[in-house]
Design a protein around this motif. Structure first.
Motif, PDB file in Angstrom:
ATOM      1  N   LEU A 104       0.726  -1.122  -0.108  1.00  0.00           N
ATOM      2  CA  LEU A 104       0.028  -0.087   0.012  1.00  0.00           C
ATOM      3  C   LEU A 104       0.949   1.291   0.055  1.00  0.00           C
ATOM      4  O   LEU A 104       0.568   2.220  -0.461  1.00  0.00           O
ATOM      5  N   ASP A 105       2.189   1.115   0.622  1.00  0.00           N
ATOM      6  CA  ASP A 105       2.876   2.294   0.609  1.00  0.00           C
ATOM      7  C   ASP A 105       3.280   2.533  -0.801  1.00  0.00           C
ATOM      8  O   ASP A 105       3.423   3.795  -0.980  1.00  0.00           O
ATOM      9  N   ASN A 106       3.502   1.567  -1.407  1.00  0.00           N
ATOM     10  CA  ASN A 106       4.062   1.914  -2.741  1.00  0.00           C
ATOM     11  C   ASN A 106       2.945   2.561  -3.638  1.00  0.00           C
ATOM     12  O   ASN A 106       3.382   3.362  -4.308  1.00  0.00           O
ATOM     13  N   ALA A 107       1.851   1.963  -3.489  1.00  0.00           N
ATOM     14  CA  ALA A 107       0.685   2.755  -4.174  1.00  0.00           C
ATOM     15  C   ALA A 107       0.452   3.993  -3.799  1.00  0.00           C
ATOM     16  O   ALA A 107       0.257   4.812  -4.923  1.00  0.00           O
ATOM     17  N   ILE A 108       0.559   4.378  -2.649  1.00  0.00           N
ATOM     18  CA  ILE A 108       0.394   5.796  -2.306  1.00  0.00           C
ATOM     19  C   ILE A 108       1.709   6.661  -2.793  1.00  0.00           C
ATOM     20  O   ILE A 108       1.503   7.564  -3.645  1.00  0.00           O
ATOM     21  N   LYS A 109       2.783   6.151  -2.600  1.00  0.00           N
ATOM     22  CA  LYS A 109       4.000   6.822  -3.097  1.00  0.00           C
ATOM     23  C   LYS A 109       4.072   7.070  -4.368  1.00  0.00           C
ATOM     24  O   LYS A 109       4.641   8.201  -4.968  1.00  0.00           O
ATOM     25  N   TYR A 110       3.775   5.968  -5.237  1.00  0.00           N
ATOM     26  CA  TYR A 110       3.804   6.107  -6.707  1.00  0.00           C
ATOM     27  C   TYR A 110       2.766   6.497  -7.354  1.00  0.00           C
ATOM     28  O   TYR A 110       2.572   6.534  -8.721  1.00  0.00           O
TER      29      TYR A 110
ATOM     30  N   LEU B 169      13.413  -2.556  -1.050  1.00  0.00           N
ATOM     31  CA  LEU B 169      13.200  -3.472   0.024  1.00  0.00           C
ATOM     32  C   LEU B 169      11.813  -3.873   0.116  1.00  0.00           C
ATOM     33  O   LEU B 169      11.276  -4.984   0.705  1.00  0.00           O
ATOM     34  N   GLY B 170      10.717  -3.140  -0.238  1.00  0.00           N
ATOM     35  CA  GLY B 170       9.180  -3.176   0.043  1.00  0.00           C
ATOM     36  C   GLY B 170       8.571  -4.305  -0.685  1.00  0.00           C
ATOM     37  O   GLY B 170       8.166  -5.255   0.283  1.00  0.00           O
ATOM     38  N   LEU B 171       8.964  -4.657  -1.705  1.00  0.00           N
ATOM     39  CA  LEU B 171       8.473  -5.757  -2.486  1.00  0.00           C
ATOM     40  C   LEU B 171       9.182  -7.054  -2.084  1.00  0.00           C
ATOM     41  O   LEU B 171       8.442  -8.140  -2.085  1.00  0.00           O
TER      42      LEU B 171
HETATM   43 MG   LIG Z   1       8.261   0.214  -1.557  1.00  0.00          MG
END
Ligand SMILES: [Mg+2]
Ligand SMILES: Nc1ncnc2c1ncn2[C@@H]1O[C@H](COP(=O)(O)OP(=O)(O)OP(=O)(O)O)[C@@H](O)[C@H]1O
Length: 460
Positions: A364-370, A424-426
């Motif tokens: 979810l952090d990626n979805a928000i970040k990107y 490292l998130g994924l």
């Molecule tokens: Mg990430």
């Protein structure tokens, strides 16, 4: 986890050794039975031969100064009772053959009256067993020496010994099979405590590092004592590393946060654009370091928890809702709408809630970040033979990135260079998914621009 390589087997070794002993015993048994039986057969033939020769000797008589013989029928018929063997005899009176086969050889040494002489030799193309008996007959007041030789072929004897040998061989083989089976069973039973111990260790939960207390034979006590000591050391070291990870996170993040805050304050006071640019670069570097430190420590914690996975009954819907709630302020900063559509029913799952929350948070952090400001992120859970938690955004998408490589450590897409991240998130999400026998599915949003990343987990 690697299974140690077994270069030998105690059971096999025991069975081989016991089977060898069984083979030696069986062979010894066979040889003894054969020897005793052959000896008995020889003795029987010798006794009959001696009786036959003695009865011929008893039939010698003297008449008018000459020694004569009335050959008793029984003397030769008793030999015929053994088998179809051929019988030869010779009666020698004073060195001259009185009757019988003149070429039947005399034994050396010649017998003396009280002693019969037995011998085995080839006669007329066949092996024969012979007895020679001496008798002194008195004729006209003179003592005349006579020798009676009776010989018989050995066909019957050989047939008897071969039949006994065959029987002994069969009994020997049977004995061997019986002993080998017994040795298999005894090896099995001797090793059963080892099997019980293995089972009791296998049945333990992943966090159970308590000492083994199973009833054990004395030979296994030193091994289990060493194992218990090892587990105690492991327990102590795991507890220590857990505390170390938490302490390290605190020690790295806190000073970085202070540096960042101070840099922001200074930035506001600076006037020259080149100074501001330089400080912004510094702040960005601090952000990168802080993010990397956080992600590295999260990754260490995740690895630790995966190695010692403790599963509990959880509700996937609840965990997903919690994660969304936790990140909704971050989404709010960018005016991003989190549209959560989760079935209104329990979604039971077996897992570690901290690990699962970490995986979902990273996706979810990626979805928000990107994602761009003022966009939507759809969070859904689909339920089939497994669960699929999907995060679909309307952001920049993956571009031409190799989707498979994005789960590798420190792998970042070309599209992400302007955004702080450690790559490292994924990796964390993928490792957590695999530990729960699931996987991460990365693809583009099919309904427009953006990405869709799902966590797929098995149902219980
Ligand atoms: Mg990430
Ligand atoms: N929702 C998304 N939209 C576009 N690109 C994405 C998305 N999620 C992941 N990516 C791409 O995958 C890469 C790897 O993601 P990952 O979360 O592992 O690392 P990161 O976000 O760069 O760093 P961090 O460890 O701080 O999360 C990202 O760098 C980005 O290129």
């Amino acid at each position: 986890m690697t299974t140690p390589f077994a270069n030998s087997s105690i059971r096999r070794r025991l069975v081989i050794q016991l089977s060898l002993i069984a083979a030696i015993l069986s062979l010894t048994f066979y040889l003894i039975v054969r020897f005793v039986a052959e000896q008995a057969a020889i003795d029987t033939q010798d006794n009959i031969l001696a009786a036959s020769a003695t009865s011929i000797a008893d039939a010698l008589y003297s008449e008018r100064g000459e020694v004569n013989l009335e050959l008793p029928y029984s003397a030769l018929s008793m030999l015929g009772s053994i088998s179809e063997d051929r019988v030869f005899y010779r009666v020698i009176v004073d060195g001259e053959t009185l009757t019988g086969y003149t070429d039947l050889p005399e034994p050396t040494p010649l017998p003396i009256p009280s002693n019969a002489v037995f011998s085995t030799f080839d006669y007329r193309g066949e092996e024969v067993r012979s007895v020679a008996v001496a008798r002194t007959v008195s004729s006209s007041g003179q003592a005349v020496n006579t020798t009676i030789i009776v010989a018989q072929t050995r066909l019957g004897l050989e047939a008897i010994s071969s039949s006994i040998s065959t029987t002994a061989a069969f009994v020997g083989v049977g004995f061997f099979i019986f002993l080998t089976t017994l040795s298999l069973l005894s090896a099995q039973s001797a090793l059963s405590p080892l099997r019980r111990m293995t089972q009791s260790i296998k049945r333990r939960g992943p966090h159970d590092l308590s000492p083994v207390k199973t009833q054990l034979p004395s030979e296994l006590v030193p091994l289990v004592a060493a194992l218990n000591k090892f587990m105690a050391r492991l327990h102590a070291s795991l507890t220590e590393s857990e505390a170390f990870v938490a302490e390290a996170a605190h020690r790295i993040r806190t000073p970085l946060t202070i540096v960042r805050t101070q840099a922001e304050v200074v930035l506001r006071k600076l006037e020259k654009p080149e100074d501001k640019k330089a400080l912004r670069k510094m702040i960005r570097a601090v952000d990168e370091s802080s993010r990397s430190a956080g992600q590295l420590l999260d990754h260490a914690m995740v690895t630790f928890r995966i190695e010692n996975l403790l599963t509990a009954k959880l509700d996937l819907g609840e965990i997903t809702r919690d994660t969304c709630e936790h990140l909704s302020p971050t989404a709010g900063l960018k005016d991003i709408n989190l549209i959560v559509r989760i079935p209104d029913e329990p979604l039971p799952i077996a897992g570690d809630s901290i690990l699962l929350q970490n995986a979902l948070r990273n996706i979810l952090d990626n979805a928000i970040k990107y994602s761009p400001a003022d966009s939507d992120i759809h969070v859904t859970i689909e339920k089939s033979d497994h669960y699929e938690v999907s995060f679909t955004d309307q952001g920049r998408g993956f571009g031409k990135a190799d989707l498979k490589s994005l789960t590798k450590r420190f792998s970042r897409g070309d599209n992400a260079s302007d955004i702080v991240g450690s790559g490292l998130g994924l990796t964390i999400a993928d490792e957590v998914a695999r530990a729960h026998k699931g996987r991460v599915h990365i693809r583009s949003n099919t309904e427009g621009p953006g990405a869709c990343v799902s966590l797929i987990l098995p149902r219980v």
